[in-house]
Design an enzyme around this catalytic site. Structure first.
Site, PDB file in Angstrom:
ATOM      1  N   LEU A  66      10.053   6.175  -8.114  1.00 34.89           N
ATOM      2  CA  LEU A  66       8.832   7.076  -9.092  1.00 34.89           C
ATOM      3  C   LEU A  66       9.843   8.392  -8.741  1.00 34.89           C
ATOM      4  CD1 LEU A  66       6.372   7.758 -10.793  1.00 34.89           C
ATOM      5  CD2 LEU A  66       5.404   8.309  -8.673  1.00 34.89           C
ATOM      6  N   ASN A 102       9.308   3.093  -1.403  1.00 30.98           N
ATOM      7  CA  ASN A 102       9.406   4.372  -2.513  1.00 30.98           C
ATOM      8  C   ASN A 102       8.756   5.480  -2.378  1.00 30.98           C
ATOM      9  OD1 ASN A 102      11.230   2.806  -4.084  1.00 30.98           O
ATOM     10  ND2 ASN A 102       9.535   1.491  -4.876  1.00 30.98           N
ATOM     11  N   GLY A 105      10.246   7.478   0.502  1.00 35.45           N
ATOM     12  CA  GLY A 105      11.400   8.141  -0.019  1.00 35.45           C
ATOM     13  C   GLY A 105      11.140   9.503  -0.814  1.00 35.45           C
ATOM     14  N   ARG A 109      12.061  13.301   0.203  1.00 34.92           N
ATOM     15  CA  ARG A 109      12.843  14.348  -0.701  1.00 34.92           C
ATOM     16  C   ARG A 109      12.103  15.549  -0.969  1.00 34.92           C
ATOM     17  NH1 ARG A 109      12.872  15.638  -6.062  1.00 34.92           N
ATOM     18  NH2 ARG A 109      11.716  13.735  -6.879  1.00 34.92           N
ATOM     19  N   TYR A 148      -1.228  -9.772   2.381  1.00 33.58           N
ATOM     20  CA  TYR A 148      -1.957  -8.453   2.573  1.00 33.58           C
ATOM     21  C   TYR A 148      -2.018  -7.857   3.996  1.00 33.58           C
ATOM     22  CZ  TYR A 148      -5.860  -5.003   1.902  1.00 33.58           C
ATOM     23  OH  TYR A 148      -6.635  -4.147   1.789  1.00 33.58           O
ATOM     24  N   TYR A 162       9.518   6.588   9.417  1.00 40.04           N
ATOM     25  CA  TYR A 162       9.925   7.642   8.813  1.00 40.04           C
ATOM     26  C   TYR A 162       9.293   8.670   9.623  1.00 40.04           C
ATOM     27  CZ  TYR A 162      11.967   5.961   4.458  1.00 40.04           C
ATOM     28  OH  TYR A 162      12.595   5.511   3.240  1.00 40.04           O
TER      29      TYR A 162
HETATM   30  P1  NAD Z   1      -8.546  -1.533  -6.277  1.00 40.27           P
HETATM   31  O1  NAD Z   1      -7.908  -2.818  -6.273  1.00 40.27           O
HETATM   32  O2  NAD Z   1      -9.647  -1.179  -6.892  1.00 40.27           O
HETATM   33  O3  NAD Z   1      -7.319  -0.294  -6.305  1.00 40.27           O
HETATM   34  C1  NAD Z   1      -6.097  -0.460  -6.060  1.00 40.27           C
HETATM   35  C2  NAD Z   1      -5.340  -0.097  -7.300  1.00 40.27           C
HETATM   36  O4  NAD Z   1      -3.801  -0.131  -6.876  1.00 40.27           O
HETATM   37  C3  NAD Z   1      -5.609  -0.422  -8.501  1.00 40.27           C
HETATM   38  O5  NAD Z   1      -5.948   0.490  -9.628  1.00 40.27           O
HETATM   39  C4  NAD Z   1      -4.689  -1.288  -9.026  1.00 40.27           C
HETATM   40  O6  NAD Z   1      -4.138  -1.489 -10.470  1.00 40.27           O
HETATM   41  C5  NAD Z   1      -3.336  -0.548  -8.355  1.00 40.27           C
HETATM   42  N1  NAD Z   1      -2.051  -1.285  -8.343  1.00 40.27           N
HETATM   43  C6  NAD Z   1      -2.035  -2.495  -7.526  1.00 40.27           C
HETATM   44  N2  NAD Z   1      -0.840  -2.936  -7.259  1.00 40.27           N
HETATM   45  C7  NAD Z   1      -0.132  -1.631  -7.800  1.00 40.27           C
HETATM   46  C8  NAD Z   1       1.309  -1.290  -7.969  1.00 40.27           C
HETATM   47  N3  NAD Z   1       2.290  -2.418  -7.646  1.00 40.27           N
HETATM   48  N4  NAD Z   1       1.847  -0.319  -8.427  1.00 40.27           N
HETATM   49  C9  NAD Z   1       0.720   0.595  -9.149  1.00 40.27           C
HETATM   50  N5  NAD Z   1      -0.517   0.325  -8.610  1.00 40.27           N
HETATM   51  C10 NAD Z   1      -0.984  -0.686  -8.209  1.00 40.27           C
HETATM   52  O7  NAD Z   1      -8.693  -1.495  -4.667  1.00 40.27           O
HETATM   53  P2  NAD Z   1      -9.277  -0.575  -3.876  1.00 40.27           P
HETATM   54  O8  NAD Z   1     -10.716  -0.900  -3.051  1.00 40.27           O
HETATM   55  O9  NAD Z   1      -9.756   0.704  -4.384  1.00 40.27           O
HETATM   56  O10 NAD Z   1      -8.222   0.071  -2.464  1.00 40.27           O
HETATM   57  C11 NAD Z   1      -7.496   1.165  -2.391  1.00 40.27           C
HETATM   58  C12 NAD Z   1      -6.594   0.989  -1.277  1.00 40.27           C
HETATM   59  O11 NAD Z   1      -7.595   1.115  -0.040  1.00 40.27           O
HETATM   60  C13 NAD Z   1      -5.779  -0.231  -1.141  1.00 40.27           C
HETATM   61  O12 NAD Z   1      -4.504  -0.148  -0.569  1.00 40.27           O
HETATM   62  C14 NAD Z   1      -6.559  -1.113  -0.444  1.00 40.27           C
HETATM   63  O13 NAD Z   1      -5.653  -1.837   0.539  1.00 40.27           O
HETATM   64  C15 NAD Z   1      -7.277  -0.049   0.821  1.00 40.27           C
HETATM   65  N6  NAD Z   1      -8.600  -0.489   1.473  1.00 40.27           N
HETATM   66  C16 NAD Z   1      -9.449  -0.739   0.760  1.00 40.27           C
HETATM   67  C17 NAD Z   1     -10.735  -1.265   1.270  1.00 40.27           C
HETATM   68  C18 NAD Z   1     -12.006  -1.496   0.682  1.00 40.27           C
HETATM   69  O14 NAD Z   1     -12.973  -1.551   1.180  1.00 40.27           O
HETATM   70  N7  NAD Z   1     -11.963  -0.827  -0.542  1.00 40.27           N
HETATM   71  C19 NAD Z   1     -10.518  -1.596   2.724  1.00 40.27           C
HETATM   72  C20 NAD Z   1      -9.429  -1.529   3.369  1.00 40.27           C
HETATM   73  C21 NAD Z   1      -8.337  -1.134   2.660  1.00 40.27           C
END
Ligand code: NAD
Ligand code: UDP
Length: 318
Positions: A66, A102, A105, A109, A148, A162
């Site tokens: 990106l 990504n 990176g 930059r 995951y 990093y």
């Molecule tokens: P979510 O699934 O609602 O949000 C994740 C977002 O990432 C979504 O909008 C999805 O479309 C987007 N996404 C997925 N793959 C992608 C890609 N390759 N490129 C661009 N966008 C992409 O989940 P969330 O609950 O909002 O979680 C957000 C973050 O917090 C995640 O990284 C998750 O691992 C972390 N997390 C959440 C919880 C929780 O309880 N909600 C707990 C631990 C960690």
């Protein structure tokens, strides 16, 4: 205000946590670039932000490079619920690992500070309770949750390499179970499942005997902790647990949801999924000390707000 002139990238910004984070950052005065491939997130989650001059939404998959000019990066892109991250496990690992490479990176930059949304899943099925940040975890590297868990662990490794190798300013947050409005109604997680089942008169599905325990943090509290951590000026890479330390069993949660929704759904027992942790509860001593932060929203209040959201969703008001 610290964020007045700041331009901030939020990956996964159309998801559950991401959309609340975008909202909060805009309220703090920042310009926000939301990047999402809409795999589990949706435009509906950010529809109310679209008219704001300081908000921009871009469809992009973080497994591809990106190019953008920002001063802060919050990396949240990754499906978070087992149903979604197990749907295409190879893509899940790619999102965590290639996505981290990504975004790191880009941060390198730009010399931008970057926060990683890691997870309590890095502790696996923990043998230490509650978990503090020094615990290395008990993770199965080849099970159905591994795409995951190990993806997120590798992302943490990349962030710290990093940090050491390129002197990048990193902030690694280990998010524990968080709930609230804009959770995906079909994400299979316990809070959304129980509320949707209670509101639609379907059986409440308890996996196992319901004696396993979790601790749930309301989304506003979690986002406040994240933003505070990003704002720390000292060299504090983390990892930092963020979550609510008060736990309960899934049976207790089912009873609470039934009471708050005044539902007459019955309880139905289902087999426990593979590698389902017995208990999980954060030790947030470090966050309390570093951020002067702790969750404020009681479980009943947070559940009532979440129930109101799902009711509106079911009634077609959203
Ligand atoms: P979510 O699934 O609602 O949000 C994740 C977002 O990432 C979504 O909008 C999805 O479309 C987007 N996404 C997925 N793959 C992608 C890609 N390759 N490129 C661009 N966008 C992409 O989940 P969330 O609950 O909002 O979680 C957000 C973050 O917090 C995640 O990284 C998750 O691992 C972390 N997390 C959440 C919880 C929780 O309880 N909600 C707990 C631990 C960690
Ligand atoms: N769970 C349950 N019924 C459901 C969904 C989940 O009993 O309909 C249980 C699940 O087995 C786990 C706990 O609730 O023990 C929390 O599950 P979730 O997927 O929400 O989060 P995680 O396991 O990642 O903490």
């Amino acid at each position: 205000m610290m964020f007045d002139t700041c331009r901030i990238l939020v990956t996964g910004g159309a998801g559950f946590l991401g959309s609340h984070l975008c909202e909060r950052l805009l309220a703090d005065g920042a310009d926000v670039l939301c990047v999402d491939n809409y795999f589990t997130g949706s435009r509906r989650n950010i529809a109310h932000l679209i008219g704001d001059k300081r908000f921009e939404a871009m469809r992009h998959d973080v497994t591809f490079p990106l190019y953008a000019e920002v001063e802060r990066i919050y990396n949240l892109a990754c499906p978070a619920s087992p149903i979604h991250y197990q749907h295409d496990p190879v893509q899940t690992t790619k999102t965590s690992v290639h996505g981290a490479i990504n975004m790191l990176g880009l941060a390198k930059r730009l010399r931008a500070r970057i926060l990683q949304a890691s997870t309590s899943e890095v502790y696996g099925d923990p043998t230490v309770h509650p978990q503090d940040e020094s615990y290395w975890g008990n993770v199965n590297p080849i099970g159905p949750r591994s795409c995951y868990d190990e993806g997120k662990r590798c992302a943490e490794t990349l962030f710290f390499d990093y940090y050491r190798q390129h002197r990048l300013q990193i902030r690694v947050v280990r998010v524990f179970n968080t709930y609230g409005p804009r959770m995906h109604p079909n994400d299979g997680r316990v809070v959304s499942n129980f509320i949707m089942q209670a509101l639609t008169g379907k059986p409440i599905t308890i996996y196992g005997d319901g004696s396993q325990s979790r601790a749930f943090c309301y989304v506003d509290d979690l986002i406040d902790g994240m933003v505070r951590f990003m704002g720390v000026e000292a060299d504090e890479p983390g990892p930092l647990n963020l979550g609510n330390p008060s736990g309960l069993t899934m049976m207790e949660l089912a009873e609470l949801v039934l009471r708050l929704t005044a539902s007459s759904s019955r309880i139905e027992y289902r087999p426990l999924p593979a590698n389902d942790p017995r208990q999980r509860r954060p030790d947030i001593t470090k966050a309390q000390r570093l951020l002067k932060w702790q969750p404020k929203v009681p479980l009943e209040d947070g559940l009532n707000r979440t129930i109101a959201y799902f009711k509106a969703l079911i009634d077609g008001r959203l």
